[in-house]
Motif scaffolding. Structure first.
Motif, PDB file in Angstrom:
ATOM      1  N   VAL A   1       0.842  -1.192   0.000  1.00  0.00           N
ATOM      2  CA  VAL A   1       0.000   0.000   0.000  1.00  0.00           C
ATOM      3  C   VAL A   1       0.879   1.244   0.000  1.00  0.00           C
ATOM      4  CG1 VAL A   1      -0.151   0.093   2.531  1.00  0.00           C
ATOM      5  CG2 VAL A   1      -1.961   1.134   1.136  1.00  0.00           C
ATOM      6  N   ASP A   2       0.371   2.296  -0.594  1.00  0.00           N
ATOM      7  CA  ASP A   2       1.026   3.604  -0.536  1.00  0.00           C
ATOM      8  C   ASP A   2       0.456   4.352   0.665  1.00  0.00           C
ATOM      9  OD1 ASP A   2       1.903   6.210  -0.848  1.00  0.00           O
ATOM     10  OD2 ASP A   2       1.540   6.270  -3.007  1.00  0.00           O
ATOM     11  N   PRO A   3       1.246   4.644   1.704  1.00  0.00           N
ATOM     12  CA  PRO A   3       0.692   5.279   2.903  1.00  0.00           C
ATOM     13  C   PRO A   3       0.185   6.697   2.654  1.00  0.00           C
ATOM     14  CG  PRO A   3       3.080   5.208   3.033  1.00  0.00           C
ATOM     15  CD  PRO A   3       2.691   4.389   1.841  1.00  0.00           C
ATOM     16  N   ILE A   4       0.642   7.327   1.581  1.00  0.00           N
ATOM     17  CA  ILE A   4       0.161   8.670   1.245  1.00  0.00           C
ATOM     18  C   ILE A   4      -1.170   8.592   0.502  1.00  0.00           C
ATOM     19  CG2 ILE A   4       0.688  10.774  -0.059  1.00  0.00           C
ATOM     20  CD1 ILE A   4       3.625  10.250   0.477  1.00  0.00           C
ATOM     21  N   ASN A   5      -1.316   7.564  -0.335  1.00  0.00           N
ATOM     22  CA  ASN A   5      -2.560   7.324  -1.075  1.00  0.00           C
ATOM     23  C   ASN A   5      -3.036   5.902  -0.779  1.00  0.00           C
ATOM     24  OD1 ASN A   5      -2.528   9.881  -2.740  1.00  0.00           O
ATOM     25  ND2 ASN A   5      -0.589   8.968  -3.397  1.00  0.00           N
ATOM     26  N   PRO A   6      -3.706   5.693   0.360  1.00  0.00           N
ATOM     27  CA  PRO A   6      -4.054   4.335   0.812  1.00  0.00           C
ATOM     28  C   PRO A   6      -4.910   3.543  -0.160  1.00  0.00           C
ATOM     29  CG  PRO A   6      -4.334   5.934   2.585  1.00  0.00           C
ATOM     30  CD  PRO A   6      -4.108   6.718   1.342  1.00  0.00           C
ATOM     31  N   GLU A   7      -5.569   4.224  -1.108  1.00  0.00           N
ATOM     32  CA  GLU A   7      -6.367   3.482  -2.084  1.00  0.00           C
ATOM     33  C   GLU A   7      -5.482   2.784  -3.123  1.00  0.00           C
ATOM     34  OE1 GLU A   7      -5.558   7.518  -3.735  1.00  0.00           O
ATOM     35  OE2 GLU A   7      -6.198   6.724  -1.797  1.00  0.00           O
ATOM     36  N   ARG A   8      -4.223   3.157  -3.165  1.00  0.00           N
ATOM     37  CA  ARG A   8      -3.293   2.529  -4.106  1.00  0.00           C
ATOM     38  C   ARG A   8      -2.674   1.308  -3.443  1.00  0.00           C
ATOM     39  NH1 ARG A   8       2.621   4.388  -5.357  1.00  0.00           N
ATOM     40  NH2 ARG A   8       3.136   2.962  -7.071  1.00  0.00           N
ATOM     41  N   THR A   9      -3.076   0.132  -3.866  1.00  0.00           N
ATOM     42  CA  THR A   9      -2.603  -1.112  -3.271  1.00  0.00           C
ATOM     43  C   THR A   9      -2.131  -2.063  -4.381  1.00  0.00           C
ATOM     44  OG1 THR A   9      -4.804  -2.103  -3.308  1.00  0.00           O
ATOM     45  CG2 THR A   9      -4.175  -0.888  -1.314  1.00  0.00           C
ATOM     46  N   PHE A  10      -1.427  -3.112  -3.970  1.00  0.00           N
ATOM     47  CA  PHE A  10      -0.962  -4.120  -4.935  1.00  0.00           C
ATOM     48  C   PHE A  10      -0.916  -5.470  -4.246  1.00  0.00           C
ATOM     49  CE2 PHE A  10       2.245  -6.633  -7.156  1.00  0.00           C
ATOM     50  CZ  PHE A  10       1.837  -6.474  -8.479  1.00  0.00           C
ATOM     51  N   ASP A  11      -1.618  -6.435  -4.823  1.00  0.00           N
ATOM     52  CA  ASP A  11      -1.654  -7.798  -4.300  1.00  0.00           C
ATOM     53  C   ASP A  11      -0.447  -8.563  -4.844  1.00  0.00           C
ATOM     54  OD1 ASP A  11      -2.223 -10.303  -3.392  1.00  0.00           O
ATOM     55  OD2 ASP A  11      -4.146 -10.502  -4.446  1.00  0.00           O
ATOM     56  N   LEU A  12       0.392  -9.087  -3.951  1.00  0.00           N
ATOM     57  CA  LEU A  12       1.602  -9.793  -4.351  1.00  0.00           C
ATOM     58  C   LEU A  12       1.352 -11.222  -4.810  1.00  0.00           C
ATOM     59  CD1 LEU A  12       3.879  -8.603  -1.414  1.00  0.00           C
ATOM     60  CD2 LEU A  12       4.193  -7.993  -3.823  1.00  0.00           C
ATOM     61  N   MET A  13       0.217 -11.798  -4.469  1.00  0.00           N
ATOM     62  CA  MET A  13       0.017 -13.220  -4.697  1.00  0.00           C
ATOM     63  C   MET A  13      -0.026 -13.636  -6.166  1.00  0.00           C
ATOM     64  SD  MET A  13       0.444 -14.227  -1.794  1.00  0.00           S
ATOM     65  CE  MET A  13       0.333 -15.935  -2.271  1.00  0.00           C
ATOM     66  N   PRO A  14      -0.599 -12.840  -7.075  1.00  0.00           N
ATOM     67  CA  PRO A  14      -0.534 -13.240  -8.494  1.00  0.00           C
ATOM     68  C   PRO A  14       0.894 -13.382  -9.011  1.00  0.00           C
ATOM     69  CG  PRO A  14      -2.252 -11.607  -8.193  1.00  0.00           C
ATOM     70  CD  PRO A  14      -1.499 -11.685  -6.891  1.00  0.00           C
ATOM     71  N   LEU A  15       1.837 -12.613  -8.459  1.00  0.00           N
ATOM     72  CA  LEU A  15       3.235 -12.750  -8.869  1.00  0.00           C
ATOM     73  C   LEU A  15       3.771 -14.117  -8.470  1.00  0.00           C
ATOM     74  CD1 LEU A  15       4.793  -9.284  -7.893  1.00  0.00           C
ATOM     75  CD2 LEU A  15       3.816  -9.994 -10.088  1.00  0.00           C
ATOM     76  N   GLN A  16       3.358 -14.590  -7.309  1.00  0.00           N
ATOM     77  CA  GLN A  16       3.806 -15.896  -6.829  1.00  0.00           C
ATOM     78  C   GLN A  16       3.436 -16.990  -7.825  1.00  0.00           C
ATOM     79  OE1 GLN A  16       5.409 -17.017  -3.964  1.00  0.00           O
ATOM     80  NE2 GLN A  16       5.249 -19.109  -4.732  1.00  0.00           N
ATOM     81  N   LYS A  17       2.228 -16.940  -8.324  1.00  0.00           N
ATOM     82  CA  LYS A  17       1.781 -17.958  -9.273  1.00  0.00           C
ATOM     83  C   LYS A  17       2.447 -17.780 -10.626  1.00  0.00           C
ATOM     84  CE  LYS A  17      -2.366 -20.041 -11.272  1.00  0.00           C
ATOM     85  NZ  LYS A  17      -3.851 -20.030 -11.295  1.00  0.00           N
ATOM     86  N   GLN A  18       2.494 -16.549 -11.108  1.00  0.00           N
ATOM     87  CA  GLN A  18       3.011 -16.289 -12.450  1.00  0.00           C
ATOM     88  C   GLN A  18       4.490 -16.620 -12.586  1.00  0.00           C
ATOM     89  OE1 GLN A  18       2.296 -12.291 -13.772  1.00  0.00           O
ATOM     90  NE2 GLN A  18       3.240 -12.622 -15.788  1.00  0.00           N
ATOM     91  N   TYR A  19       5.272 -16.304 -11.534  1.00  0.00           N
ATOM     92  CA  TYR A  19       6.723 -16.454 -11.639  1.00  0.00           C
ATOM     93  C   TYR A  19       7.281 -17.597 -10.796  1.00  0.00           C
ATOM     94  CZ  TYR A  19       6.450 -12.086 -14.138  1.00  0.00           C
ATOM     95  OH  TYR A  19       6.142 -11.118 -15.072  1.00  0.00           O
ATOM     96  N   SER A  20       6.421 -18.495 -10.366  1.00  0.00           N
ATOM     97  CA  SER A  20       6.929 -19.702  -9.723  1.00  0.00           C
ATOM     98  C   SER A  20       7.744 -20.491 -10.737  1.00  0.00           C
ATOM     99  CB  SER A  20       5.777 -20.557  -9.196  1.00  0.00           C
ATOM    100  OG  SER A  20       5.049 -21.132 -10.277  1.00  0.00           O
TER     101      SER A  20
END
Length: 365
Positions: free
Chosen positions: A338-357
């Motif tokens: 999350v961006d603490p200045i703009n809390p609505e800006r988030t990123f889920d790390l889990m799709p990277l786990q699947k894609q780049y396993s």
């Protein structure tokens, strides 16, 4: 310690499985014994590295070359300083054996130009970072959790400096941030955090000033040529190291235990550069066996790919840099940035786990 959760879980308590000890034991059993033996002979690499660094600086100062030739030499010197630091990183972990005195000697050669005394590096990196990798707000090399920024809102501005901060100056972060972060850890974190207990902080500060003085003397001797002997080498060396260090952990979840398979990421780099950079791309492997020489790390990678391909993650280096600059740096929960200045800006790390396993990567390649 929170209860372990399965890899597919997105809970706030943490990600991964606490099976790192079993994994280490099985790898030690399955891999050849010399995988984990010190490779002292590799210390000879410091000789050509030193010759390139000092030869390049001397040529810039005395040969009267045109600016573009000096620029090229400055880039080569900076790259070599960065590579030397990666080799010194192995030395100070004990991967090359030797007495502590000799380790310190080569540690000064490798980390001195980065303004990082070797004993301070041991405590900061070997003990505190390796002992608390991506764990809450404890890892000194992490931007930490949203809780930290709610407690001290002034720290939010610091995230604008970092990759993913979406400011023009965030693109310069790699070129100075290794040395800057080292000094922040030394001056502030080491003073107040119990994990640094026993380290002679004042001595390390004096040593840092001495190392800074070395750069200033070289700048004074160089005059206008300091752009090529000091500024460019310093920036390139920082960028080389941070191009690995930040990608190795900043795109991974925070974990329930210190399991490298879950809290660290390796990279798939150009084979030539991988050798020049002493296989620092093999970072999951390094966190499993910090005292293992990097020339044996491909064996560990192969074992992990074959036995835990769904969990082992190694992203192409250029892709990792791209994600680093397009994602926020603070953890909203174990698996979401999350961006603490703009809390609505988030990123889920889990799709990277699947894609780049490793399983998916090897299927696609």
């Amino acid at each position: 310690m929170n209860a372990a959760v399965k890899p597919e879980s997105l809970g706030n308590s943490g990600f991964g499985l606490p099976d790192e000890r079993e994994l280490r034991d099985q790898m030690r059993k399955d891999l050849p014994a010399d995988t984990f033996q010190p490779q002292t002979w590799r210390v000879v690499w410091f000789l050509p590295l030193q010759l390139i660094i000092w030869g390049g600086i001397a040529t810039i100062l005395m040969a009267g070359l045109p600016w573009y030739a000096n620029l090229l030499l400055g880039l080569v010197v900076g790259h070599t300083i960065g590579s030397q630091a990666l080799l010194a990183h192995e030395v100070l972990h004990g991967a090359l054996g030797m007495s502590k005195r000799w380790q310190n000697f080569f540690g000064w050669l490798g980390f001195g130009p980065m303004i990082v005394p070797p004993e301070f590096w041991r405590k900061w990196h070997n003990v505190v970072h390796h002992g608390n990798t991506n764990i809450g707000d404890v890892d000194p090399d992490s931007f930490g959790t949203l809780r930290r920024y709610k407690t001290d809102p002034k720290q939010k501005k610091f995230t604008k400096l970092a990759p993913g901060g979406r400011t023009w100056y965030s693109y310069l972060f790699l070129t100075y941030s290794f040395t800057m972060h080292a000094q922040l850890v030394l001056w502030f974190q080491a003073r107040r955090r119990k994990q640094f207990k026993g380290m002679d902080r004042k001595k390390a500060i004096r040593q840092s000033f001495m190392l800074l003085g070395g750069w200033l003397v070289l700048a004074a001797i160089s005059g206008p040529l300091a752009l090529f002997t000091v500024v460019i080498p310093f920036m390139v060396a920082n960028a080389l190291g941070q191009g690995y260090i930040l990608t190795n952990h900043f795109l991974r979840p925070q974990t329930v235990s210190n399991n490298p398979l879950d809290n660290s990421m390796s990279l798939r780099s150009n084979p030539i550069l991988d050798r020049l950079h002493y296989r620092f791309s093999h970072h999951v492997e390094h966190h499993f066996f910090p005292k293992m020489s990097s020339n044996k790390a491909p064996r560990v990678r192969q074992w992990l790919e074959q036995n835990h391909g769904d969990r082992y993650m190694a992203m192409p280096h250029s892709t990792a840099i791209k994600y680093l600059y397009t994602t926020p740096r603070v953890y909203k929960n174990a698996t979401e940035l999350v961006d603490p200045i703009n809390p609505e800006r988030t990123f889920d790390l889990m799709p990277l786990q699947k894609q780049y396993s490793a399983t998916n990567y090897l299927k696609a390649s």
